[in-house]
Design a protein around this motif. Structure first.
Motif, PDB file in Angstrom:
ATOM      1  N   UNK A   7      -0.641 -47.452 -57.371  1.00 34.15           N
ATOM      2  CA  UNK A   7      -1.608 -48.501 -57.031  1.00 34.15           C
ATOM      3  C   UNK A   7      -1.240 -49.362 -55.817  1.00 34.15           C
ATOM      4  N   UNK A   8      -0.007 -49.321 -55.368  1.00 34.15           N
ATOM      5  CA  UNK A   8       0.382 -50.104 -54.191  1.00 34.15           C
ATOM      6  C   UNK A   8       0.002 -49.417 -52.880  1.00 34.15           C
ATOM      7  N   UNK A   9      -0.361 -48.157 -52.951  1.00 36.82           N
ATOM      8  CA  UNK A   9      -0.644 -47.370 -51.746  1.00 36.82           C
ATOM      9  C   UNK A   9      -2.129 -47.470 -51.395  1.00 36.82           C
ATOM     10  N   UNK A  10      -2.433 -47.807 -50.139  1.00 31.52           N
ATOM     11  CA  UNK A  10      -3.813 -47.882 -49.670  1.00 31.52           C
ATOM     12  C   UNK A  10      -4.239 -46.544 -49.083  1.00 31.52           C
ATOM     13  N   UNK A  11      -5.477 -46.167 -49.338  1.00 30.42           N
ATOM     14  CA  UNK A  11      -6.009 -44.897 -48.860  1.00 30.42           C
ATOM     15  C   UNK A  11      -6.851 -45.108 -47.607  1.00 30.42           C
ATOM     16  N   UNK A  12      -6.601 -44.276 -46.601  1.00 26.72           N
ATOM     17  CA  UNK A  12      -7.365 -44.282 -45.355  1.00 26.72           C
ATOM     18  C   UNK A  12      -7.944 -42.904 -45.094  1.00 26.72           C
ATOM     19  N   UNK A  13      -9.115 -42.888 -44.491  1.00 28.77           N
ATOM     20  CA  UNK A  13      -9.730 -41.663 -44.005  1.00 28.77           C
ATOM     21  C   UNK A  13      -9.539 -41.653 -42.496  1.00 28.77           C
ATOM     22  N   UNK A  14      -8.856 -40.634 -41.981  1.00 31.65           N
ATOM     23  CA  UNK A  14      -8.623 -40.517 -40.547  1.00 31.65           C
ATOM     24  C   UNK A  14      -9.724 -39.655 -39.931  1.00 31.65           C
ATOM     25  N   UNK A  15     -10.416 -40.213 -38.927  1.00 33.04           N
ATOM     26  CA  UNK A  15     -11.494 -39.494 -38.257  1.00 33.04           C
ATOM     27  C   UNK A  15     -11.289 -39.563 -36.745  1.00 33.04           C
ATOM     28  N   UNK A  57     -16.214 -49.261 -49.406  1.00 30.02           N
ATOM     29  CA  UNK A  57     -15.004 -49.846 -48.835  1.00 30.02           C
ATOM     30  C   UNK A  57     -14.080 -48.785 -48.236  1.00 30.02           C
ATOM     31  N   UNK A  58     -14.668 -47.908 -47.419  1.00 28.66           N
ATOM     32  CA  UNK A  58     -13.862 -46.901 -46.750  1.00 28.66           C
ATOM     33  C   UNK A  58     -12.959 -47.569 -45.720  1.00 28.66           C
ATOM     34  N   UNK A  59     -11.697 -47.256 -45.794  1.00 24.45           N
ATOM     35  CA  UNK A  59     -10.734 -47.703 -44.799  1.00 24.45           C
ATOM     36  C   UNK A  59     -10.565 -46.536 -43.833  1.00 24.45           C
ATOM     37  N   UNK A  60     -10.674 -46.823 -42.541  1.00 20.68           N
ATOM     38  CA  UNK A  60     -10.666 -45.760 -41.546  1.00 20.68           C
ATOM     39  C   UNK A  60      -9.515 -45.904 -40.564  1.00 20.68           C
ATOM     40  N   UNK A  61      -9.002 -44.772 -40.136  1.00 19.73           N
ATOM     41  CA  UNK A  61      -8.084 -44.685 -39.004  1.00 19.73           C
ATOM     42  C   UNK A  61      -8.820 -43.858 -37.962  1.00 19.73           C
ATOM     43  N   UNK A  62      -9.025 -44.429 -36.794  1.00 17.40           N
ATOM     44  CA  UNK A  62      -9.700 -43.722 -35.719  1.00 17.40           C
ATOM     45  C   UNK A  62      -8.608 -43.209 -34.773  1.00 17.40           C
ATOM     46  N   UNK A  63      -8.626 -41.900 -34.513  1.00 22.10           N
ATOM     47  CA  UNK A  63      -7.556 -41.306 -33.716  1.00 22.10           C
ATOM     48  C   UNK A  63      -8.101 -40.434 -32.588  1.00 22.10           C
ATOM     49  N   UNK A  64      -7.258 -40.268 -31.562  1.00 22.15           N
ATOM     50  CA  UNK A  64      -7.542 -39.354 -30.458  1.00 22.15           C
ATOM     51  C   UNK A  64      -6.668 -38.125 -30.662  1.00 22.15           C
ATOM     52  N   UNK A  65      -7.278 -36.985 -30.964  1.00 28.77           N
ATOM     53  CA  UNK A  65      -6.471 -35.801 -31.249  1.00 28.77           C
ATOM     54  C   UNK A  65      -5.666 -35.300 -30.050  1.00 28.77           C
ATOM     55  N   UNK A  73      -4.402 -36.925 -27.371  1.00 21.92           N
ATOM     56  CA  UNK A  73      -3.263 -37.768 -26.986  1.00 21.92           C
ATOM     57  C   UNK A  73      -2.396 -38.156 -28.182  1.00 21.92           C
ATOM     58  N   UNK A  74      -2.827 -37.738 -29.368  1.00 22.53           N
ATOM     59  CA  UNK A  74      -2.085 -38.015 -30.608  1.00 22.53           C
ATOM     60  C   UNK A  74      -1.788 -39.508 -30.758  1.00 22.53           C
ATOM     61  N   UNK A  75      -2.874 -40.284 -30.695  1.00 23.13           N
ATOM     62  CA  UNK A  75      -2.706 -41.725 -30.848  1.00 23.13           C
ATOM     63  C   UNK A  75      -3.799 -42.311 -31.736  1.00 23.13           C
ATOM     64  N   UNK A  76      -3.434 -43.370 -32.415  1.00 15.11           N
ATOM     65  CA  UNK A  76      -4.388 -44.119 -33.220  1.00 15.11           C
ATOM     66  C   UNK A  76      -4.946 -45.213 -32.353  1.00 15.11           C
ATOM     67  N   UNK A  77      -6.266 -45.287 -32.311  1.00 20.07           N
ATOM     68  CA  UNK A  77      -6.870 -46.311 -31.458  1.00 20.07           C
ATOM     69  C   UNK A  77      -7.449 -47.486 -32.244  1.00 20.07           C
ATOM     70  N   UNK A  78      -7.663 -47.280 -33.561  1.00 13.81           N
ATOM     71  CA  UNK A  78      -8.229 -48.389 -34.341  1.00 13.81           C
ATOM     72  C   UNK A  78      -7.987 -48.171 -35.836  1.00 13.81           C
ATOM     73  N   UNK A  79      -7.677 -49.277 -36.516  1.00 15.91           N
ATOM     74  CA  UNK A  79      -7.596 -49.311 -37.981  1.00 15.91           C
ATOM     75  C   UNK A  79      -8.756 -50.164 -38.453  1.00 15.91           C
ATOM     76  N   UNK A  80      -9.532 -49.662 -39.404  1.00 18.97           N
ATOM     77  CA  UNK A  80     -10.652 -50.419 -39.952  1.00 18.97           C
ATOM     78  C   UNK A  80     -10.445 -50.532 -41.465  1.00 18.97           C
ATOM     79  N   UNK A  81     -10.263 -51.767 -41.912  1.00 18.41           N
ATOM     80  CA  UNK A  81     -10.017 -52.001 -43.351  1.00 18.41           C
ATOM     81  C   UNK A  81     -11.212 -52.651 -44.009  1.00 18.41           C
TER      82      UNK A  81
END
Length: 138
Positions: free
Chosen positions: A90-98, A120-128, A130-138
């Protein structure tokens, strides 16, 4: 063994660039006879006195012909995995990476926006590439 998403390694490296330590690849959870495999489990130190922040990440590429079909699958997995985490970790937060392209197109649609909020989808927005995360949405 379940097939990894085509951007699995890119997201993994992006998280590592963001100072996350990949602890599980995949993160397996079991509840009675049901076993699920979330793509990644990761942790990072928040501050010396606050402990570790723990996340689970389900990676999606959204490269199929039907974005809505990909979204249905991703949403169903997200909701089921979140329940499994509540029971097992329960301490772990779930993110969907798109990928950023999917976020800038399909995820801006009215349907996606209306669905994201109540679930309440939590999102990680990534650039495949350049292998970088550009935004976290909680």
């Amino acid at each position: 063994m379940a097939a990894k998403d085509i951007f699995h390694e890119a997201v993994k490296r992006a998280l590592e660039k963001d100072q996350w330590i990949i602890t599980k690849d995949p993160l397996e959870l079991e509840w009675e006879e049901v076993l699920v495999k979330i793509d990644l489990g990761a942790e990072r130190l928040i501050a010396a006195n606050r402990g570790n922040e723990k996340i689970a990440v389900e990676i999606k590429s959204f490269v199929s012909i039907s974005a809505i079909s990909s979204f249905h699958t991703a949403l169903g997995q997200f909701l089921n995995y979140r329940i499994m985490l509540e029971v097992n970790d329960p301490e772990r937060l779930l993110y969907l990476a798109v990928p950023v392209e999917a976020y800038q197109t399909f995820f801006q649609s009215r349907l996606a926006q209306v669905v994201i909020k109540p679930y309440q989808l939590k999102l990680i927005i990534y650039k495949p590439k350049t292998e970088e995360i550009i935004q976290w949405i909680s």
